[in-house]
Every structure is written in C-alpha cells, then in structure tokens.
Design a protein around this motif. Structure first.
Motif, PDB file in Angstrom:
ATOM      1  N   UNK A  49       0.639  -0.868   0.199  1.00  0.00           N
ATOM      2  CA  UNK A  49      -0.239   0.259  -0.076  1.00  0.00           C
ATOM      3  C   UNK A  49       0.753   1.335  -0.032  1.00  0.00           C
ATOM      4  N   UNK A  50       2.050   1.038   0.456  1.00  0.00           N
ATOM      5  CA  UNK A  50       2.758   2.695   0.740  1.00  0.00           C
ATOM      6  C   UNK A  50       3.767   2.498  -0.507  1.00  0.00           C
ATOM      7  N   UNK A  51       4.433   1.735  -1.607  1.00  0.00           N
ATOM      8  CA  UNK A  51       3.902   1.816  -2.463  1.00  0.00           C
ATOM      9  C   UNK A  51       2.905   2.480  -3.715  1.00  0.00           C
ATOM     10  N   UNK A  52       1.642   1.881  -3.196  1.00  0.00           N
ATOM     11  CA  UNK A  52       0.486   2.102  -4.398  1.00  0.00           C
ATOM     12  C   UNK A  52       0.649   3.713  -3.912  1.00  0.00           C
ATOM     13  N   UNK A  53       0.229   3.902  -2.561  1.00  0.00           N
ATOM     14  CA  UNK A  53       0.369   5.846  -2.488  1.00  0.00           C
ATOM     15  C   UNK A  53       1.431   6.186  -2.866  1.00  0.00           C
ATOM     16  N   UNK A  54       2.675   6.212  -3.129  1.00  0.00           N
ATOM     17  CA  UNK A  54       4.046   6.792  -3.638  1.00  0.00           C
ATOM     18  C   UNK A  54       3.748   7.235  -4.854  1.00  0.00           C
ATOM     19  N   UNK A  55       2.806   6.105  -5.511  1.00  0.00           N
ATOM     20  CA  UNK A  55       3.246   5.652  -7.362  1.00  0.00           C
ATOM     21  C   UNK A  55       1.769   7.213  -7.602  1.00  0.00           C
ATOM     22  N   UNK A  56       0.614   6.743  -6.616  1.00  0.00           N
ATOM     23  CA  UNK A  56      -0.150   7.651  -6.821  1.00  0.00           C
ATOM     24  C   UNK A  56      -0.386   9.055  -6.537  1.00  0.00           C
ATOM     25  N   UNK A  57       0.518   9.939  -5.316  1.00  0.00           N
ATOM     26  CA  UNK A  57       1.296  10.967  -5.734  1.00  0.00           C
ATOM     27  C   UNK A  57       1.733  11.690  -7.072  1.00  0.00           C
ATOM     28  N   UNK A  58       2.522  10.551  -7.562  1.00  0.00           N
ATOM     29  CA  UNK A  58       3.552  11.373  -8.225  1.00  0.00           C
ATOM     30  C   UNK A  58       2.506  11.531  -9.628  1.00  0.00           C
ATOM     31  N   UNK A  59       1.699  10.240  -9.877  1.00  0.00           N
ATOM     32  CA  UNK A  59       0.500  10.283 -10.578  1.00  0.00           C
ATOM     33  C   UNK A  59      -0.055  11.785 -10.762  1.00  0.00           C
ATOM     34  N   UNK A  60      -0.322  11.886  -9.403  1.00  0.00           N
ATOM     35  CA  UNK A  60      -1.783  12.662  -9.423  1.00  0.00           C
ATOM     36  C   UNK A  60      -1.040  14.078  -9.975  1.00  0.00           C
ATOM     37  N   UNK A  61       0.360  14.454  -9.825  1.00  0.00           N
ATOM     38  CA  UNK A  61       1.498  15.485  -9.965  1.00  0.00           C
ATOM     39  C   UNK A  61       1.607  15.486 -11.250  1.00  0.00           C
ATOM     40  N   UNK A  62       1.587  14.742 -11.840  1.00  0.00           N
ATOM     41  CA  UNK A  62       2.010  14.254 -13.304  1.00  0.00           C
ATOM     42  C   UNK A  62       1.122  14.593 -13.866  1.00  0.00           C
ATOM     43  N   UNK A  63      -0.397  13.735 -14.033  1.00  0.00           N
ATOM     44  CA  UNK A  63      -1.259  13.620 -14.830  1.00  0.00           C
ATOM     45  C   UNK A  63      -2.150  14.866 -14.185  1.00  0.00           C
ATOM     46  N   UNK A  64      -3.006  15.291 -13.439  1.00  0.00           N
ATOM     47  CA  UNK A  64      -3.732  16.250 -12.789  1.00  0.00           C
ATOM     48  C   UNK A  64      -3.800  17.261 -12.354  1.00  0.00           C
ATOM     49  N   UNK A  65      -2.863  18.094 -12.528  1.00  0.00           N
ATOM     50  CA  UNK A  65      -2.364  19.424 -11.986  1.00  0.00           C
ATOM     51  C   UNK A  65      -3.318  20.643 -12.172  1.00  0.00           C
ATOM     52  N   UNK A  66      -3.907  21.223 -11.463  1.00  0.00           N
ATOM     53  CA  UNK A  66      -3.850  22.776 -11.255  1.00  0.00           C
ATOM     54  C   UNK A  66      -3.339  23.185 -11.747  1.00  0.00           C
ATOM     55  N   UNK A  67      -1.501  23.281 -10.873  1.00  0.00           N
ATOM     56  CA  UNK A  67       0.015  24.234 -11.472  1.00  0.00           C
ATOM     57  C   UNK A  67       0.386  22.480 -10.996  1.00  0.00           C
ATOM     58  N   UNK A  68       1.411  23.695 -11.766  1.00  0.00           N
ATOM     59  CA  UNK A  68       3.332  23.014 -11.903  1.00  0.00           C
ATOM     60  C   UNK A  68       3.857  22.242 -10.651  1.00  0.00           C
TER      61      UNK A  68
END
Lengths: 177, 51
Positions: free
Chosen positions: A112-131
């Motif tokens: 789950x820890x790895x999943x969350x880290x990858x999720x956070x990377x994904x959030x700021x890679x794919x779905x950001x309102x600011x850089x």
C-alpha cells in the motif's frame, strides 16, 4: 490487491478515524491529534485510505519548494545555468511535500505504501492545476530504504541531518516525463 | 504532539551542488516505461476510490 469496500477520503473535522496502528507512536499520534490541526491551519491536507473496518493508510500533503542559494560568479553554477534563458533562470522549484505517510500494521507487506507513492506521483504528473517539479518528503529514519527504492534522493546530507529522527528527501517528477 | 513536519531548508554549498547534479542526471535520462505505467495505474486505481 483487493479494493472492494475501500475508499480514499480527505480528512475533515467530521471524520471518524477508523482503527489505525502503524507501530510508531509518533505517527499514530500525528493522525489522531495533529493532522486535523494542520488542515485547519491550511498547512497540510491528510488523506485516509480506509476499508470497511480499518484505516489502511494515511498521507499528508502540503505545498513546498526547493530553493538553491547560488554562489556568485562560480563556474559550477554557470555550467548548470548556461542552457537556461536569462528570463527562466530561477533558483526555486515548485514541489509538493509528503509530510507524513504511514500504513496500518494489519496491511503491511501488501504494497500500500508503494501504491500511495505512485499515486502521488501520478496526481502531480497527470492531474495538476499548477506545475510541480519535485516531491519532497520528511521521511522517518526507519523508512529511508523504502523511499530510496521509490526513486527518492537525499536533499540534505549534513551529519546533523543524518542523525535526526526524519530526513528530507526528493523525487524529480521530470524523470517520468 | 507528534514530531512537527520539517521545513525544507534553502540548499547551500555541497547540498545545492548534489541537488543540481541529480537534476542534470534526470534531464539526460529517458523515463522508464514500466515505472510510468505503474504510476498511471496507481493514479487510476486510487482516483477511482477518492470520495
């Protein structure tokens, strides 16, 4: 990994936190007593991954920046700056900080820890309102290997920092672009 | 009260140089397609659970 009945929610003052024990009293204490205060002060937002009966994991995010103090007229700095147009020469980089991340002992070893880290990377890679260029983390000394395996490097390497309870690390999101 | 979240300090000297070297190294690398795929899958999975 089974996700039936699992949900990811943002902590609020109305949230009833389901049972959680990651084995570290300080991190447990952060979730139970401090996370909501960080949120009220607009300092960090905490997310809970929860099953029907338990809090599986939590993580807290806050805006951050990495700032570099450059030495004037130094060949080393010029080497790094020469390809950057004058107008773009900045020494601060936008970042998001993982203030805290912990997984319930009942769910340890399930990645789950790895999943969350990858999720956070994904959030700021794919779905950001600011850089956002970097993810920083204030990592507990007991979790340093985990972050290294997830591509993080040490941000500060002084002897004082090496002996501290937590160490600052960073991940460059550009490595995924 | 739990240990406060540490502030990110201004990087100076050796720490600043190490950081810029790491930045330059990343700029010269190509993304690992497997890691990128894993990150996108994790984003999709947890985003679907976000309430």
């Amino acid at each position: 990994m089974e996700f039936s009945g699992t949900r990811l929610i943002k902590l609020s003052s109305d949230t009833i936190i389901k049972p959680f024990d990651c084995g570290d009293q300080d991190l447990n204490d952060f979730l139970i007593n401090d996370a909501i205060n960080y949120q009220k002060e607009l300092m960090a937002i905490t997310y809970l991954l929860e099953s029907k009966d338990f809090t599986i994991a939590f993580f807290s995010l806050m805006n951050d920046k990495i700032t570099i103090q450059e030495a004037a007229n130094n060949k080393f700095w010029n080497r790094f700056r020469r390809n950057i147009p004058n107008a773009k020469r900045i020494s601060s980089y936008p970042s998001v900080k993982i203030g805290r991340l912990a997984v319930n002992n009942k769910f340890k070893g399930l990645k789950f820890g790895n999943l969350i880290i990858d999720y956070i990377k994904g959030v700021f890679l794919e779905n950001v309102a600011s850089a956002c260029k970097y993810i920083t983390v204030d990592a507990y000394n007991t979790t340093l290997d985990f972050y290294v395996k997830n591509g993080f490097n040490y941000l500060v390497d002084t002897a004082e920092n090496q002996n501290a309870k937590t160490r600052l690390m960073f991940f460059d999101l550009k490595s995924l672009k | 009260m739990a240990t406060p979240i540490k502030e990110t300090p201004i990087l100076k000297g050796k720490d600043a140089k190490n950081f810029l070297k790491a930045k330059e190294k990343v700029a010269q690398q190509k993304p690992d397609p497997k890691e990128l795929e894993r990150v996108r899958a994790a984003f999709k999975t947890l985003n679907a659970l976000l309430k």
